[in-house]
Design a protein around this motif. Sequence first.
Motif, PDB file in Angstrom:
ATOM      1  N   GLY A 147       0.806  -1.234   0.000  1.00  0.00           N
ATOM      2  CA  GLY A 147       0.000   0.000   0.000  1.00  0.00           C
ATOM      3  C   GLY A 147       0.829   1.270   0.000  1.00  0.00           C
ATOM      4  N   GLY A 148       2.150   1.165  -0.182  1.00  0.00           N
ATOM      5  CA  GLY A 148       2.985   2.369  -0.256  1.00  0.00           C
ATOM      6  C   GLY A 148       3.087   3.094   1.084  1.00  0.00           C
ATOM      7  N   PHE A 149       3.357   4.378   1.003  1.00  0.00           N
ATOM      8  CA  PHE A 149       3.535   5.185   2.208  1.00  0.00           C
ATOM      9  C   PHE A 149       2.206   5.573   2.828  1.00  0.00           C
ATOM     10  CE2 PHE A 149       7.799   6.010   0.571  1.00  0.00           C
ATOM     11  CZ  PHE A 149       8.532   6.005   1.753  1.00  0.00           C
ATOM     12  N   LEU A 150       2.173   5.560   4.148  1.00  0.00           N
ATOM     13  CA  LEU A 150       1.014   6.104   4.844  1.00  0.00           C
ATOM     14  C   LEU A 150       1.142   7.625   4.842  1.00  0.00           C
ATOM     15  CD1 LEU A 150       0.763   3.819   7.980  1.00  0.00           C
ATOM     16  CD2 LEU A 150      -0.994   4.117   6.228  1.00  0.00           C
ATOM     17  N   SER A 151       0.020   8.307   4.684  1.00  0.00           N
ATOM     18  CA  SER A 151       0.061   9.770   4.656  1.00  0.00           C
ATOM     19  C   SER A 151       0.445  10.307   6.034  1.00  0.00           C
ATOM     20  CB  SER A 151      -1.308  10.303   4.262  1.00  0.00           C
ATOM     21  OG  SER A 151      -1.321  11.699   4.402  1.00  0.00           O
ATOM     22  N   LYS A 152       1.100  11.473   6.038  1.00  0.00           N
ATOM     23  CA  LYS A 152       1.438  12.120   7.310  1.00  0.00           C
ATOM     24  C   LYS A 152       0.195  12.811   7.888  1.00  0.00           C
ATOM     25  CE  LYS A 152       5.661  14.169   7.880  1.00  0.00           C
ATOM     26  NZ  LYS A 152       6.644  15.192   7.549  1.00  0.00           N
ATOM     27  N   LYS A 153      -0.795  13.072   7.028  1.00  0.00           N
ATOM     28  CA  LYS A 153      -2.018  13.755   7.472  1.00  0.00           C
ATOM     29  C   LYS A 153      -2.988  12.731   8.056  1.00  0.00           C
ATOM     30  CE  LYS A 153      -1.445  17.950   5.134  1.00  0.00           C
ATOM     31  NZ  LYS A 153      -0.069  17.794   4.917  1.00  0.00           N
ATOM     32  N   LYS A 154      -3.512  13.051   9.256  1.00  0.00           N
ATOM     33  CA  LYS A 154      -4.292  12.064   9.995  1.00  0.00           C
ATOM     34  C   LYS A 154      -5.529  11.592   9.227  1.00  0.00           C
ATOM     35  CE  LYS A 154      -6.209  11.213  14.523  1.00  0.00           C
ATOM     36  NZ  LYS A 154      -6.665  11.791  15.776  1.00  0.00           N
ATOM     37  N   THR A 155      -6.319  12.530   8.647  1.00  0.00           N
ATOM     38  CA  THR A 155      -7.565  12.118   7.976  1.00  0.00           C
ATOM     39  C   THR A 155      -7.257  11.265   6.754  1.00  0.00           C
ATOM     40  OG1 THR A 155      -7.537  14.368   7.150  1.00  0.00           O
ATOM     41  CG2 THR A 155      -9.319  13.805   8.658  1.00  0.00           C
ATOM     42  N   LYS A 156      -6.229  11.659   6.001  1.00  0.00           N
ATOM     43  CA  LYS A 156      -5.876  10.887   4.814  1.00  0.00           C
ATOM     44  C   LYS A 156      -5.382   9.491   5.223  1.00  0.00           C
ATOM     45  CE  LYS A 156      -3.702  11.458   0.391  1.00  0.00           C
ATOM     46  NZ  LYS A 156      -2.490  11.922  -0.238  1.00  0.00           N
ATOM     47  N   ARG A 157      -4.605   9.465   6.324  1.00  0.00           N
ATOM     48  CA  ARG A 157      -4.061   8.192   6.784  1.00  0.00           C
ATOM     49  C   ARG A 157      -5.188   7.244   7.214  1.00  0.00           C
ATOM     50  NH1 ARG A 157      -0.465  10.193   9.956  1.00  0.00           N
ATOM     51  NH2 ARG A 157      -1.640  10.063  11.880  1.00  0.00           N
ATOM     52  N   LYS A 159      -8.232   7.304   6.090  1.00  0.00           N
ATOM     53  CA  LYS A 159      -8.936   6.886   4.876  1.00  0.00           C
ATOM     54  C   LYS A 159      -8.169   5.719   4.231  1.00  0.00           C
ATOM     55  CE  LYS A 159     -10.801   8.868   0.633  1.00  0.00           C
ATOM     56  NZ  LYS A 159      -9.859   8.575  -0.444  1.00  0.00           N
ATOM     57  N   GLN A 160      -6.847   5.874   4.149  1.00  0.00           N
ATOM     58  CA  GLN A 160      -6.027   4.804   3.548  1.00  0.00           C
ATOM     59  C   GLN A 160      -6.222   3.490   4.318  1.00  0.00           C
ATOM     60  OE1 GLN A 160      -2.145   6.640   4.041  1.00  0.00           O
ATOM     61  NE2 GLN A 160      -1.920   6.873   1.836  1.00  0.00           N
ATOM     62  N   LEU A 161      -6.212   3.585   5.654  1.00  0.00           N
ATOM     63  CA  LEU A 161      -6.325   2.373   6.466  1.00  0.00           C
ATOM     64  C   LEU A 161      -7.725   1.771   6.354  1.00  0.00           C
ATOM     65  CD1 LEU A 161      -4.250   3.543   9.557  1.00  0.00           C
ATOM     66  CD2 LEU A 161      -3.577   1.859   7.849  1.00  0.00           C
ATOM     67  N   ASN A 162      -8.757   2.649   6.306  1.00  0.00           N
ATOM     68  CA  ASN A 162     -10.132   2.153   6.165  1.00  0.00           C
ATOM     69  C   ASN A 162     -10.323   1.384   4.866  1.00  0.00           C
ATOM     70  OD1 ASN A 162     -11.355   2.772   8.525  1.00  0.00           O
ATOM     71  ND2 ASN A 162     -11.763   4.896   7.940  1.00  0.00           N
ATOM     72  N   GLU A 163      -9.695   1.893   3.815  1.00  0.00           N
ATOM     73  CA  GLU A 163      -9.829   1.228   2.510  1.00  0.00           C
ATOM     74  C   GLU A 163      -9.306  -0.211   2.554  1.00  0.00           C
ATOM     75  OE1 GLU A 163      -9.489   5.251  -0.191  1.00  0.00           O
ATOM     76  OE2 GLU A 163      -7.809   3.839  -0.163  1.00  0.00           O
ATOM     77  N   GLU A 244      -2.178   7.551  19.693  1.00  0.00           N
ATOM     78  CA  GLU A 244      -3.483   8.208  19.639  1.00  0.00           C
ATOM     79  C   GLU A 244      -3.499   9.370  18.654  1.00  0.00           C
ATOM     80  OE1 GLU A 244      -5.700   9.019  23.304  1.00  0.00           O
ATOM     81  OE2 GLU A 244      -6.447  10.802  22.221  1.00  0.00           O
ATOM     82  N   THR A 245      -2.396  10.083  18.557  1.00  0.00           N
ATOM     83  CA  THR A 245      -2.366  11.262  17.684  1.00  0.00           C
ATOM     84  C   THR A 245      -1.762  10.944  16.317  1.00  0.00           C
ATOM     85  OG1 THR A 245      -0.255  11.780  18.696  1.00  0.00           O
ATOM     86  CG2 THR A 245      -2.181  12.940  19.544  1.00  0.00           C
ATOM     87  N   GLY A 246      -1.190   9.766  16.177  1.00  0.00           N
ATOM     88  CA  GLY A 246      -0.549   9.405  14.908  1.00  0.00           C
ATOM     89  C   GLY A 246       0.804  10.084  14.738  1.00  0.00           C
ATOM     90  N   LEU A 247       1.342  10.666  15.814  1.00  0.00           N
ATOM     91  CA  LEU A 247       2.646  11.332  15.691  1.00  0.00           C
ATOM     92  C   LEU A 247       3.775  10.360  16.037  1.00  0.00           C
ATOM     93  CD1 LEU A 247       1.958  14.751  17.512  1.00  0.00           C
ATOM     94  CD2 LEU A 247       2.050  14.339  15.046  1.00  0.00           C
ATOM     95  N   PRO A 248       4.819  10.291  15.201  1.00  0.00           N
ATOM     96  CA  PRO A 248       6.007   9.516  15.592  1.00  0.00           C
ATOM     97  C   PRO A 248       6.618  10.139  16.845  1.00  0.00           C
ATOM     98  CG  PRO A 248       6.119  10.188  13.272  1.00  0.00           C
ATOM     99  CD  PRO A 248       4.984  10.934  13.888  1.00  0.00           C
ATOM    100  N   ILE A 249       7.272   9.326  17.681  1.00  0.00           N
ATOM    101  CA  ILE A 249       7.804   9.866  18.932  1.00  0.00           C
ATOM    102  C   ILE A 249       9.336   9.897  18.977  1.00  0.00           C
ATOM    103  CG2 ILE A 249       5.739   9.385  20.305  1.00  0.00           C
ATOM    104  CD1 ILE A 249       7.075   6.862  21.330  1.00  0.00           C
TER     105      ILE A 249
END
Length: 425
Positions: A147-157, A159-163, A244-249
Amino acid sequence: MPSNLPTNKSEDRQKIGKLYVVATPIGNRDDITVRALSVLREVDLIAAEDTRKTRSLLTRHNIKCSLISYHEHNEDKRTPQLMDKLKKGVSIALVSNAGTPSVSDPGYRLIEAAIFNNIKVIPIPGVSAVTAALSVAGLPTDTFVFGGFLSKKKTKRLKQLNELATEQRTIIKISSVGIGSGFTVIAGPCSVESEEQILESARAVQAAGADMLRGGAFKPRTSPYAFQGLGLNGLKLLSQAGQETGLPIVTEVIDPRDVSWVAEFADVLQIGTRNMQNFSLLKEVGRAPRPVLLKRGLSSTVKEWLMSAEYILDEGNMDVILCERGVRTFETETRNTLDLSCVPLVQGMSHLPIIVDPSHAVGRADLVAPMCMAAVAAGTDGLLIEVHENPEDALCDGPQSLRLEDFASLMKNIKSLARALGREL
Ligand code: PEP
Ligand code: MN
């Protein structure tokens, strides 16, 4: 020498050139095939996603070759130029920063144009993020979906995962921290203090547009009686907030014995200023499969700092991010003195990305925003900023921590300045 290598450069120029698509190492710099090295040695030109990164790889393998940049922002302009050269008989190797060009990396436009113009395109296989991830997934691998790269933007990410939610096959998705290609803001408290504190900070910095969350679980304090961090519990809380926020730590590791297990939580390992010359720690993080954020030592020269980075690179970890955090001078009004001249200086001396941490440099919240703006103007690849929901009560570095609302307005100003300077955020 492999049979399909260009054998004689001047003779080759009478003919049409060839395009080699060469895979380069992802983590360990020695993960490159003998054939790939021969091709890079023999071609007339290397088209590289980041010429500084590729130059460093070539230097390690004693290869001298002309480089030209080819990345997602200049593909349209470069493709016809490179096609022209290929038609004139120039042999070109295409490389990306890591892995196989055109697979979730720039390249397909040039390859498409070459195929269309009957130029021979030769793959030089090697490291591929897809197969590397698949091989250690511990999941069935007879069929899989990439599925390539996951988006850095939470909503897009999301959507990608839901698909992919109903997909039964093994799924390979890549995520990348990517400091140096754009502009990265790392923000969060000095230390993880409690679940509420780190979650609230994480949500606030994410909403304000930060790319990564910071928080110390092991604090290298000047006094042994000062708060030393929550250790493993702190890491768990930080990791929960990151998820929870989708941010790398990003978190600091202070002991070589902790590196391997801290790396299981952290997306980026931080080496603090006091440890810049802790060579056994540098070697250990050099063997860890995580990018390393290397802070400049309190009283270190740029050359000493770059040599410390070499300790990490030499172990095979190419993902080193330098961080200027102020050096000690005679001035006492600020905690340290921010050396911004080192940003363009280092960019001229090294291929490594460099970010600026104004918080530890100035030690006072009122000076953090102006220094962030100055760092952006100086060309930094990113910023590391300490924030706290209630700086007065912070267990560590409260006086330099921005309030969450002040961080949000600073982010707006950083974005406007970056736009005015023509920089991507
Ligand atoms: C930190 O980032 O909280 C820290 C301890 O920084 P430094 O090593 O730059 O003092
Ligand atoms: Mn701190």
